[in-house]
Scaffold this motif. Sequence first.
Motif, PDB file in Angstrom:
ATOM      1  N   LEU A 106      -7.901 -14.903   8.367  1.00 44.84           N
ATOM      2  CA  LEU A 106      -8.099 -14.231   9.653  1.00 44.84           C
ATOM      3  C   LEU A 106      -7.099 -13.100   9.837  1.00 44.84           C
ATOM      4  O   LEU A 106      -7.445 -12.045  10.384  1.00 44.84           O
ATOM      5  N   SER A 107      -5.885 -13.308   9.385  1.00 43.01           N
ATOM      6  CA  SER A 107      -4.883 -12.268   9.482  1.00 43.01           C
ATOM      7  C   SER A 107      -5.298 -11.035   8.691  1.00 43.01           C
ATOM      8  O   SER A 107      -5.074  -9.900   9.126  1.00 43.01           O
ATOM      9  N   GLY A 108      -5.916 -11.266   7.533  1.00 44.19           N
ATOM     10  CA  GLY A 108      -6.401 -10.145   6.741  1.00 44.19           C
ATOM     11  C   GLY A 108      -7.578  -9.443   7.392  1.00 44.19           C
ATOM     12  O   GLY A 108      -7.572  -8.220   7.568  1.00 44.19           O
ATOM     13  N   LEU A 109      -8.585 -10.192   7.772  1.00 47.51           N
ATOM     14  CA  LEU A 109      -9.800  -9.595   8.329  1.00 47.51           C
ATOM     15  C   LEU A 109      -9.565  -8.909   9.670  1.00 47.51           C
ATOM     16  O   LEU A 109     -10.228  -7.920   9.986  1.00 47.51           O
ATOM     17  N   THR A 110      -8.658  -9.442  10.469  1.00 49.70           N
ATOM     18  CA  THR A 110      -8.360  -8.804  11.746  1.00 49.70           C
ATOM     19  C   THR A 110      -7.306  -7.709  11.596  1.00 49.70           C
ATOM     20  O   THR A 110      -6.892  -7.110  12.582  1.00 49.70           O
ATOM     21  N   THR A 111      -6.872  -7.456  10.367  1.00 48.01           N
ATOM     22  CA  THR A 111      -5.842  -6.473  10.008  1.00 48.01           C
ATOM     23  C   THR A 111      -4.536  -6.733  10.750  1.00 48.01           C
ATOM     24  O   THR A 111      -3.808  -5.798  11.088  1.00 48.01           O
ATOM     25  N   THR A 112      -4.232  -8.003  10.989  1.00 42.26           N
ATOM     26  CA  THR A 112      -2.974  -8.353  11.643  1.00 42.26           C
ATOM     27  C   THR A 112      -1.806  -8.218  10.673  1.00 42.26           C
ATOM     28  O   THR A 112      -0.774  -7.636  10.994  1.00 42.26           O
ATOM     29  N   GLY A 113      -1.954  -8.769   9.485  1.00 44.73           N
ATOM     30  CA  GLY A 113      -0.891  -8.633   8.493  1.00 44.73           C
ATOM     31  C   GLY A 113       0.180  -9.700   8.568  1.00 44.73           C
ATOM     32  O   GLY A 113       1.195  -9.609   7.878  1.00 44.73           O
ATOM     33  N   ALA A 114      -0.016 -10.718   9.416  1.00 44.40           N
ATOM     34  CA  ALA A 114       0.910 -11.857   9.441  1.00 44.40           C
ATOM     35  C   ALA A 114       0.578 -12.757   8.250  1.00 44.40           C
ATOM     36  O   ALA A 114      -0.585 -13.078   8.021  1.00 44.40           O
ATOM     37  N   ALA A 219      -6.549   0.637   6.783  1.00 48.49           N
ATOM     38  CA  ALA A 219      -7.000  -0.431   7.687  1.00 48.49           C
ATOM     39  C   ALA A 219      -5.930  -0.783   8.720  1.00 48.49           C
ATOM     40  O   ALA A 219      -6.185  -1.589   9.623  1.00 48.49           O
ATOM     41  N   ILE A 220      -4.732  -0.183   8.611  1.00 49.69           N
ATOM     42  CA  ILE A 220      -3.577  -0.533   9.453  1.00 49.69           C
ATOM     43  C   ILE A 220      -3.375  -2.053   9.428  1.00 49.69           C
ATOM     44  O   ILE A 220      -3.289  -2.713  10.456  1.00 49.69           O
ATOM     45  N   GLY A 221      -3.303  -2.579   8.198  1.00 43.19           N
ATOM     46  CA  GLY A 221      -3.163  -4.025   8.036  1.00 43.19           C
ATOM     47  C   GLY A 221      -1.744  -4.471   7.775  1.00 43.19           C
ATOM     48  O   GLY A 221      -1.217  -5.344   8.448  1.00 43.19           O
ATOM     49  N   GLY A 222      -1.105  -3.878   6.773  1.00 49.04           N
ATOM     50  CA  GLY A 222       0.288  -4.215   6.516  1.00 49.04           C
ATOM     51  C   GLY A 222       0.537  -5.193   5.396  1.00 49.04           C
ATOM     52  O   GLY A 222       1.701  -5.413   5.018  1.00 49.04           O
ATOM     53  N   PHE A 223      -0.522  -5.821   4.836  1.00 49.54           N
ATOM     54  CA  PHE A 223      -0.307  -6.662   3.659  1.00 49.54           C
ATOM     55  C   PHE A 223       0.197  -5.792   2.507  1.00 49.54           C
ATOM     56  O   PHE A 223      -0.193  -4.629   2.377  1.00 49.54           O
ATOM     57  N   MET A 246      -0.846   6.271   8.101  1.00 50.79           N
ATOM     58  CA  MET A 246      -0.808   5.331   9.221  1.00 50.79           C
ATOM     59  C   MET A 246      -1.123   6.050  10.526  1.00 50.79           C
ATOM     60  O   MET A 246      -1.880   5.555  11.365  1.00 50.79           O
ATOM     61  N   ILE A 247      -0.539   7.234  10.707  1.00 49.00           N
ATOM     62  CA  ILE A 247      -0.796   8.004  11.928  1.00 49.00           C
ATOM     63  C   ILE A 247      -2.249   8.433  11.993  1.00 49.00           C
ATOM     64  O   ILE A 247      -2.907   8.325  13.042  1.00 49.00           O
ATOM     65  N   LEU A 248      -2.800   8.913  10.874  1.00 48.41           N
ATOM     66  CA  LEU A 248      -4.212   9.322  10.843  1.00 48.41           C
ATOM     67  C   LEU A 248      -5.142   8.155  11.146  1.00 48.41           C
ATOM     68  O   LEU A 248      -6.130   8.300  11.872  1.00 48.41           O
ATOM     69  N   SER A 249      -4.822   6.986  10.604  1.00 49.44           N
ATOM     70  CA  SER A 249      -5.684   5.820  10.802  1.00 49.44           C
ATOM     71  C   SER A 249      -5.572   5.262  12.212  1.00 49.44           C
ATOM     72  O   SER A 249      -6.435   4.495  12.639  1.00 49.44           O
ATOM     73  N   GLY A 250      -4.522   5.627  12.929  1.00 49.87           N
ATOM     74  CA  GLY A 250      -4.381   5.203  14.315  1.00 49.87           C
ATOM     75  C   GLY A 250      -5.095   6.092  15.297  1.00 49.87           C
ATOM     76  O   GLY A 250      -5.071   5.842  16.507  1.00 49.87           O
TER      77      GLY A 250
END
Length: 482
Positions: A106-114, A219-223, A246-250
């Motif tokens: 879920l952390s991956g799919l929601t792009t949380t990165g925890a 994806a602004i995920g962080g993994f 990162m800025i462009l993807s935001g």
Amino acid sequence: MHIKLIFRVLGVLLMLFSLTLMPPVAVSLWFKDYSYPAFLLAFFITFATGLFFWLPFYNIRQDLRTRDGFVITALFWTVLGLFGALPFLFSESPNLSFTDAVFESLSGLTTTGATVITGLDQLPESILYYRQQLQWLGGIGIIVIAVAILPMLGVGGMQLYRTEAPGPNKDSKLTPRITETAKALFLIYLMLTVVCALCYWAAGMTLFDAIGHAYATVAIGGFSTHDASIGYFDSSLIMAICMVFMILSGINFALHFTSWRDRKLRQYWYDPECRFYLKVIAATTVVTVGYLIYTKTYQWQDAFWQGSFELVSILTTTGFGVTDFTIWPAFLPFFLFYTAFMGGCAGSTGGGMKVVRVLLVWKQGVREISRLIHPNAVIAIKLGNRAVSDRVVEAVWGFFAVYVISFAIMFLILLATGLDFITSFSAVGACINNLGPGLGLVAAHYGDIDGVAKWVLCFAMLLGRLEVFTLLVLFTPMFWRR
């Protein structure tokens, strides 16, 4: 509600998702890490389940309505998150429990990165690739749903751009125009990913690392494929490339689309949300870098690179790291963490409350102060030259209230599990904002916290990714009445 149609769509989603388990098989065979049986088993289970849902209703032809859209949007991450956990469960390395596997998926799919995984540098390449791919798939899912579906449902920040964004018509059903929207958005998303990967590769990353980090950046995920994240590469050039993407993807992907279509870069500055987003990044970067220099934490050059990178990474809710910002002096760790509550623009892969909502809350606050001075004045809230209706402002305040209440409840639950104040506060904030790294015990990873806390945080990830109302509406009796 069209239950049969929902099962049909769910079946198609699962069968399509099962195909994404094939690239990790190829990676496993290429690197000879012998993890491919886990992915093959997950493929067969996922495809068979999808076929089971789809086959009885394959000939159903009906239009999706608003309620169907809510259910399918929630199922998109919930069901795929559960089936996405299968490779983590079946793989010998890492050896994850069911709770940890679902959390990671879920952390991956929601792009949380925890993450609950440590020792990334020793993991099989196929598992590393799969984690990055999960984020990339979740990212394009976010874009399509945020720009093409949520505006029609009347939730999400993109409803403010319904008349201008290349999304569906404002009727009560999902129209074929979504297909064209999705194609355009996917091409932009793919193009950004390819260019980002090539830039990383040219800057010195291996091709494997370049592709994996491009997936997570856009994806602004962080993994990352390394425990040290971007800091592993010790390169200012790679940090600069990462910050740019990162800025462009935001930024709102609908804005990327209109700027690319019209060939006009000034579209970005003319958009009030994007302009506010860039100004906040500039201002908070000055504060961060300036304070690091003032406290003599770093010399000016290191202060600039590490301070600006961590600020952009956290504000955009990406979660990459080049240093441990949690040990920075005084208020700075909390200052950076608070910026994630704003997050990226509406219609981007970023998390948080979204820039446009923060901007409207600010403008509403200014209007209320003005009304105290001029009680009879009629003061309109505007985004650019366009007045925003009071109904939209009310919706933003409603979102803000429910967001804060949801945060407070989950924060109290985590405290009840025995976690300390800072860990509980930052864990909920990091997950509901889809940021990833927090403070305290969750600064590096989430592997050491209680199982109950992990399930609460899984719900927080979904709540943040689905912009609160899309998920909470399913728990109201009114939604299920005919």
